[in-house]
Design an enzyme around this catalytic site. Structure first.
Site, PDB file in Angstrom:
ATOM      1  N   CYS A  60       0.987  -1.434  -0.264  1.00  0.00           N
ATOM      2  CA  CYS A  60       0.121  -0.082   0.036  1.00  0.00           C
ATOM      3  C   CYS A  60       0.481   1.502   0.239  1.00  0.00           C
ATOM      4  O   CYS A  60       1.610   1.461  -1.158  1.00  0.00           O
ATOM      5  CB  CYS A  60      -1.239   0.298   1.392  1.00  0.00           C
ATOM      6  SG  CYS A  60      -2.515   1.310   1.007  1.00  0.00           S
TER       7      CYS A  60
ATOM      8  N   HIS B  10      -3.278  -5.052   1.711  1.00  0.00           N
ATOM      9  CA  HIS B  10      -2.991  -5.373   3.279  1.00  0.00           C
ATOM     10  C   HIS B  10      -2.326  -7.283   3.209  1.00  0.00           C
ATOM     11  O   HIS B  10      -3.256  -6.674   4.270  1.00  0.00           O
ATOM     12  CB  HIS B  10      -3.116  -4.957   4.539  1.00  0.00           C
ATOM     13  CG  HIS B  10      -3.026  -2.730   4.257  1.00  0.00           C
ATOM     14  ND1 HIS B  10      -2.291  -2.403   4.830  1.00  0.00           N
ATOM     15  CD2 HIS B  10      -3.552  -1.804   3.323  1.00  0.00           C
ATOM     16  CE1 HIS B  10      -2.378  -1.382   4.781  1.00  0.00           C
ATOM     17  NE2 HIS B  10      -2.966  -0.084   3.731  1.00  0.00           N
TER      18      HIS B  10
ATOM     19  N   GLU C 221      -0.540  -8.156   5.570  1.00  0.00           N
ATOM     20  CA  GLU C 221      -0.309  -7.859   6.916  1.00  0.00           C
ATOM     21  C   GLU C 221      -1.385  -8.269   7.857  1.00  0.00           C
ATOM     22  O   GLU C 221      -0.922  -8.695   9.185  1.00  0.00           O
ATOM     23  CB  GLU C 221       0.783  -6.480   7.239  1.00  0.00           C
ATOM     24  CG  GLU C 221       0.074  -5.913   7.807  1.00  0.00           C
ATOM     25  CD  GLU C 221       0.115  -5.045   6.268  1.00  0.00           C
ATOM     26  OE1 GLU C 221      -0.387  -5.471   5.310  1.00  0.00           O
ATOM     27  OE2 GLU C 221      -0.866  -3.697   6.381  1.00  0.00           O
TER      28      GLU C 221
HETATM   29  N1  GLN Z   1      -3.641   6.173   1.239  1.00  0.00           N
HETATM   30  C1  GLN Z   1      -2.498   5.855   2.190  1.00  0.00           C
HETATM   31  C2  GLN Z   1      -1.625   6.546   1.052  1.00  0.00           C
HETATM   32  O1  GLN Z   1      -1.311   7.153  -0.486  1.00  0.00           O
HETATM   33  C3  GLN Z   1      -1.976   4.757   1.872  1.00  0.00           C
HETATM   34  C4  GLN Z   1      -2.914   3.513   2.349  1.00  0.00           C
HETATM   35  C5  GLN Z   1      -2.104   2.807   3.089  1.00  0.00           C
HETATM   36  O2  GLN Z   1      -1.146   1.938   3.093  1.00  0.00           O
HETATM   37  N2  GLN Z   1      -3.250   1.940   3.385  1.00  0.00           N
HETATM   38  O3  GLN Z   1      -0.449   7.172   1.919  1.00  0.00           O
END
Ligand code: GLN
Length: 190
Positions: A79, A171, A173
């Protein structure tokens, strides 16, 4: 052979990654200082807030060390961590590391309330779908020639690799399904 995995512990979901690695019996450390990278064969950059992690990478003098590390070792970004691995143009306090050849669009599914879970088919595991959590997830585009798609959700690539590095928009994890972490360890060991 993966002897030790480092989890970048500046901000975000690093404890959950550590728990996954502990469950798999993989030697790991939370990385808070650049010199700790020396002992690792894989670095995980967790989800969180990409702009904050980007800022902390520079404040803690991690930028060069991570870029050097990535030339010979693997990095796995989830992410926000994936956004940091991308070659997206620098903008609004976010300065990606350019470790992998693709672009990422932040919050591409909408805001926190638009977070969701979805069933993924993993290219490397035909047994069961993977229940993936998307939290203010990015979407990826402009995938370079060397990038392989390892999972898709509604035709969007959500897990990619260039052979050395790995990234997910979701995610892996969170929850108890260790398959993604396990697969990445196996790939690095192979
Ligand atoms: N939207 C977040 C960002 O741009 C990332 C979200 C996440 O890691 N769950 O940093």
């Amino acid at each position: 052979m993966v002897r030790k995995v480092g989890v970048l512990a500046l901000q975000g979901n690093y404890i959950q990654h550590k728990r996954m690695l502990d469950n798999l019996g993989i030697n790991n450390i939370l990385v808070q200082y650049p010199r700790e990278l020396e002992k690792c064969d894989l670095l995980i950059i967790p989800g969180g807030e990409s702009t904050t992690i980007s800022k902390l990478i520079d404040r803690n003098k991690f930028r060069k060390p991570i870029m050097n590390f990535a030339q010979i070792n693997s990095v796995f970004g989830t992410c926000a961590g994936m956004i940091l691995l991308s070659s997206t143009k620098e903008a609004n306090n976010l300065k990606p590391l350019g470790v992998m050849d693709f672009k990422a669009k932040r919050n591409a599914y909408g805001r926190q309330v638009n977070s969701f879970s979805g069933n993924l088919h993993l290219e490397f595991d035909n047994s069961n779908n993977f229940k993936a959590l998307f939290i203010r997830a990015p979407k990826v585009s402009n995938l370079g020639k060397g990038i392989k798609i390892l999972a898709t959700y509604k035709k969007e690539p959500v897990m990619i690799s260039d052979g050395r590095h790995f990234a997910t928009t979701f995610h892996p994890e969170i929850g108890n399904d260790v398959r993604i972490h396990k697969y990445i360890m196996e790939q690095i060991n192979a």
